[in-house]
Design a protein around this motif. Structure first.
Motif, PDB file in Angstrom:
ATOM      1  N   MET A 405      50.555  -4.906  56.405  1.00 61.24           N
ATOM      2  CA  MET A 405      51.060  -4.300  57.633  1.00 61.24           C
ATOM      3  C   MET A 405      52.377  -3.572  57.364  1.00 61.24           C
ATOM      4  SD  MET A 405      48.936  -4.551  59.981  1.00 61.24           S
ATOM      5  CE  MET A 405      50.048  -3.771  61.137  1.00 61.24           C
ATOM      6  N   ALA A 406      52.513  -2.398  57.970  1.00 62.92           N
ATOM      7  CA  ALA A 406      53.731  -1.595  57.861  1.00 62.92           C
ATOM      8  C   ALA A 406      53.869  -0.807  59.148  1.00 62.92           C
ATOM      9  CB  ALA A 406      53.656  -0.674  56.654  1.00 62.92           C
ATOM     10  N   TRP A 407      55.097  -0.319  59.388  1.00 66.60           N
ATOM     11  CA  TRP A 407      55.362   0.430  60.616  1.00 66.60           C
ATOM     12  C   TRP A 407      56.129   1.701  60.283  1.00 66.60           C
ATOM     13  CZ3 TRP A 407      54.949  -4.743  60.249  1.00 66.60           C
ATOM     14  CH2 TRP A 407      54.150  -5.387  61.212  1.00 66.60           C
ATOM     15  N   SER A 408      56.032   2.653  61.176  1.00 70.16           N
ATOM     16  CA  SER A 408      56.766   3.903  60.993  1.00 70.16           C
ATOM     17  C   SER A 408      58.248   3.679  61.226  1.00 70.16           C
ATOM     18  CB  SER A 408      56.239   4.964  61.965  1.00 70.16           C
ATOM     19  OG  SER A 408      56.463   4.556  63.307  1.00 70.16           O
ATOM     20  N   GLU A 409      59.070   4.511  60.612  1.00 74.15           N
ATOM     21  CA  GLU A 409      60.526   4.419  60.784  1.00 74.15           C
ATOM     22  C   GLU A 409      60.952   5.367  61.897  1.00 74.15           C
ATOM     23  OE1 GLU A 409      62.260   5.240  57.047  1.00 74.15           O
ATOM     24  OE2 GLU A 409      61.408   3.454  56.054  1.00 74.15           O
ATOM     25  N   SER A 410      60.901   4.884  63.095  1.00 73.68           N
ATOM     26  CA  SER A 410      61.271   5.690  64.261  1.00 73.68           C
ATOM     27  C   SER A 410      61.880   4.784  65.310  1.00 73.68           C
ATOM     28  CB  SER A 410      60.033   6.408  64.821  1.00 73.68           C
ATOM     29  OG  SER A 410      59.067   5.464  65.230  1.00 73.68           O
ATOM     30  N   LYS A 411      62.358   5.380  66.398  1.00 76.09           N
ATOM     31  CA  LYS A 411      62.959   4.593  67.462  1.00 76.09           C
ATOM     32  C   LYS A 411      61.948   3.636  68.079  1.00 76.09           C
ATOM     33  CE  LYS A 411      66.463   8.005  68.749  1.00 76.09           C
ATOM     34  NZ  LYS A 411      66.994   8.858  69.838  1.00 76.09           N
ATOM     35  N   ARG A 412      60.700   4.076  68.092  1.00 73.49           N
ATOM     36  CA  ARG A 412      59.629   3.222  68.615  1.00 73.49           C
ATOM     37  C   ARG A 412      58.608   3.050  67.499  1.00 73.49           C
ATOM     38  NH1 ARG A 412      55.942   4.331  74.034  1.00 73.49           N
ATOM     39  NH2 ARG A 412      54.881   2.305  74.027  1.00 73.49           N
ATOM     40  N   PRO A 413      58.745   2.031  66.675  1.00 76.01           N
ATOM     41  CA  PRO A 413      57.854   1.868  65.521  1.00 76.01           C
ATOM     42  C   PRO A 413      56.390   1.746  65.946  1.00 76.01           C
ATOM     43  CG  PRO A 413      59.746   0.408  65.358  1.00 76.01           C
ATOM     44  CD  PRO A 413      59.755   0.970  66.747  1.00 76.01           C
ATOM     45  N   THR A 414      55.542   2.411  65.226  1.00 79.27           N
ATOM     46  CA  THR A 414      54.097   2.325  65.444  1.00 79.27           C
ATOM     47  C   THR A 414      53.452   1.812  64.172  1.00 79.27           C
ATOM     48  OG1 THR A 414      53.900   4.659  64.795  1.00 79.27           O
ATOM     49  CG2 THR A 414      54.052   4.187  67.145  1.00 79.27           C
ATOM     50  N   SER A 468      50.939   0.068  71.320  1.00 80.84           N
ATOM     51  CA  SER A 468      51.922  -1.008  71.145  1.00 80.84           C
ATOM     52  C   SER A 468      52.290  -1.153  69.670  1.00 80.84           C
ATOM     53  CB  SER A 468      51.357  -2.316  71.683  1.00 80.84           C
ATOM     54  OG  SER A 468      50.204  -2.694  70.945  1.00 80.84           O
ATOM     55  N   LYS A 469      53.263  -2.018  69.415  1.00 82.26           N
ATOM     56  CA  LYS A 469      53.715  -2.236  68.038  1.00 82.26           C
ATOM     57  C   LYS A 469      52.636  -2.920  67.211  1.00 82.26           C
ATOM     58  CE  LYS A 469      57.511  -4.105  65.285  1.00 82.26           C
ATOM     59  NZ  LYS A 469      58.809  -4.820  65.305  1.00 82.26           N
ATOM     60  N   GLU A 470      51.868  -3.790  67.843  1.00 82.25           N
ATOM     61  CA  GLU A 470      50.789  -4.470  67.135  1.00 82.25           C
ATOM     62  C   GLU A 470      49.500  -3.664  67.308  1.00 82.25           C
ATOM     63  OE1 GLU A 470      51.131  -6.984  65.125  1.00 82.25           O
ATOM     64  OE2 GLU A 470      53.282  -7.009  65.565  1.00 82.25           O
ATOM     65  N   PRO A 471      48.760  -3.436  66.230  1.00 86.74           N
ATOM     66  CA  PRO A 471      47.533  -2.636  66.342  1.00 86.74           C
ATOM     67  C   PRO A 471      46.487  -3.316  67.212  1.00 86.74           C
ATOM     68  CG  PRO A 471      47.706  -3.656  64.170  1.00 86.74           C
ATOM     69  CD  PRO A 471      49.010  -3.891  64.854  1.00 86.74           C
TER      70      PRO A 471
END
Length: 529
Positions: A405-414, A468-471
């Motif tokens: 699992m990984a997330w984008s580097e933004s104000k609202r991680p996706t 949401s943050k969780e897929p």
């Protein structure tokens, strides 16, 4: 031709039997298709000689032109054809269902949803070969501009009332047949060639009898031998045992049987016209009827084998399960049928002889998009078709080894999970290329990250995982999943925005500009009048 198709042809030669090119049927087959087997006069393009038409294999309607040079007999044939075909088409026109369609708002220029109706089904027309499709196009072009006595009382040789309408429908069906994946107008040879590979050339595959000989091999025979018999075998009178009805006739049939029968028909007509009393007129009328019956028998003998072959092809194709995405393409055919129905009912003029530049460009772009969509949908529906893309490096099948699992580097991680997969294929990946898989019927995109080892790839999922943050559940594969990935998009984008026809220059069909109109040269003394 793909490598798999080439190998299938080689195997067909070795085994003497056609080999499958698909595991599912990639075209819709109607429950009640209208089959049309036409026959034309030799040496005159589009001149009708006869036809078998109908929806019941056991009860075809035979239409015959005893003398194709007679304009009245040709008009009667077209009128009879219209009385058979149009009621079948019109029986689908009023059975509708509610639907939504995207349209451009003329005030805002934005796409909006509008409520409309869509025909619940559409009539399907099947002909023996591509030449039959071309014949439908020629008939449509020759009929749709004809004037009836009601439209123009002074027109010479007025057409029967329903003939121009049949011409408009035939033209629409012929135009629709040029859209890849459309099933409104189908050729039996194209259907068989799409699903089976034979051991003969593509030109020989246009002979329906020879093609069926490979696909439906008789007991104890080989495909090559049966195809040769279908093409060349003749009876004691020198007539083909399997007439092509291509829709051209066999020269031996024309010269030895049809021409003498037409001469007897013409002679009987002349004698009837010259009869001087009622008794001789009755006798000569009987001779005319016998001559016409003989022509009908001869033409039926040329059409019936092809009629049976078309229905046999339909039976063989029905044995294949329909591809999952064939219904989506059939829905577009239903929209096409509904749209033309609305144009006819609104009293719009027939299709023009030649499209303007913008319309032609729109049709070309639509066909290119439809071809790309068809290629993608067939690959997703059929593992055998997908195998061709895998051999070309345009797709690969892989097993999931790990998911990080990984997330984008933004104000609202996706979520941007990294998926490690193993494959035996050799996809042509590089840079940050995108790959696609089907998720609940919709494409999910992943980005190629790196190759860690021989056959081990790391992909980053980029969409279809919710907001949401969780897929979302099921949107991310798990270890052990076996997934088909493609390097081509599943849904093709539309073509470029084109101007309105009135905004195109006069060189492309638009109106000439008055401010640049050329003035005539002035007259000089050197002019010779």
């Amino acid at each position: 031709m793909s490598l798999i198709a080439t190998l299938a042809r080689l195997e067909a030669v070795e085994t003497g039997r056609a080999q499958p090119l698909a595991t599912v049927r990639h075209r819709r087959l109607s429950d009640r298709p209208l089959v049309l087997v036409p026959l034309t006069t030799a040496g005159e393009a589009g001149a009708p000689l006869g036809a078998l038409v109908g929806t019941d294999p056991a009860a075809p309607r035979l239409l015959v032109v005893p003398q194709p040079r007679d304009r009245d007999l040709r008009s009667a044939f077209l009128s009879d054809l219209a009385e058979v075909v149009l009621p079948h088409l019109e029986s689908y026109a009023d059975d509708v269902e509610p639907a939504e369609r995207s349209e451009t708002d003329p005030e805002t220029g934005k796409r909006v949803k509008v409520e409309t109706e869509l025909c619940a089904d559409a009539p399907q027309l099947i002909v023996p070969s591509r030449a039959g499709v071309e014949y439908v196009r020629l008939l449509g072009r020759s009929m749709r501009f004809r004037r009836t006595a009601e439209q123009d009382p002074d027109t010479p040789y007025p057409a029967p009332a329903r003939v121009p309408l049949l011409g408009r429908w035939f033209t629409h069906y012929a135009e629709r047949s040029r859209v890849p994946g459309s099933s409104l107008l189908l050729a039996a040879t194209d259907l068989l060639n799409r699903h089976w590979a034979t051991g003969q050339s593509s030109l020989e595959d246009q002979h329906l009898g020879a093609l069926l000989a490979w696909v439906d091999v008789p007991e104890g025979a080989s495909g090559a031998g049966a195809a040769l018999r279908a093409e060349l075998a003749r009876d004691g009178e020198g007539q083909l045992l399997c007439p092509p009805a291509g829709p051209a006739t066999d020269p031996a049939f024309d010269n030895r049987l049809l021409a003498p029968a037409m001469e007897r028909f013409d002679r009987a007509r002349r004698l009837l016209a010259a009869a001087e009393d009622g008794t001789s007129a009755d006798d000569r009328l009987g001779e005319l009827h016998r001559a016409e019956r003989e022509i009908r028998r001869l033409i039926a003998s040329q059409l019936k084998p092809t009629w049976d072959a078309v229905w046999r092809a339909v039976e063989l194709l029905r044995e294949l399960p329909e591809g999952a995405r064939a219904a989506d393409r059939w829905t577009r055919d239903r929209w096409s049928f509904t749209g033309h129905r609305d144009k006819v009912r609104a009293g719009e003029p027939p299709q023009p002889r030649r499209d303007d530049a913008v319309t032609a460009a729109q049709k070309l772009a639509a066909r290119e998009t439809a071809q790309a969509q068809l290629d993608a949908q067939e690959a997703l529906d059929d593992p055998l078709v997908l195998a061709s893309h895998r051999l070309r490096g345009e797709a690969f099948t892989a097993e999931v080894l790990d998911v990080e699992m990984a997330w984008s580097e933004s104000k609202r991680p996706t979520p941007r999970p990294l998926v490690t997969v193993a494959t035996d294929d050799r996809p042509q990946l590089g840079g940050r290329m995108k790959v696609y898989r089907s998720l609940d019927g919709r494409p999910q995109t992943a980005e190629f990250v790196r190759a860690e080892a021989e056959g081990v790839l790391v992909l980053r999922l980029t969409d279809r995982m919710g907001r949401s943050k969780e897929p979302a559940e099921g949107s991310v594969p798990v270890k052990g999943d076996r997934i088909d990935w493609t390097l081509f998009e599943h849904d093709q984008r539309g073509g470029p925005k084109l101007p309105d026809p009135d905004e195109t220059p006069w060189t492309h069909g638009g109106p000439p500009r008055s401010d640049t109109a050329e003035t005539p040269d002035t007259v000089t003394p050197e002019d010779l009048l």
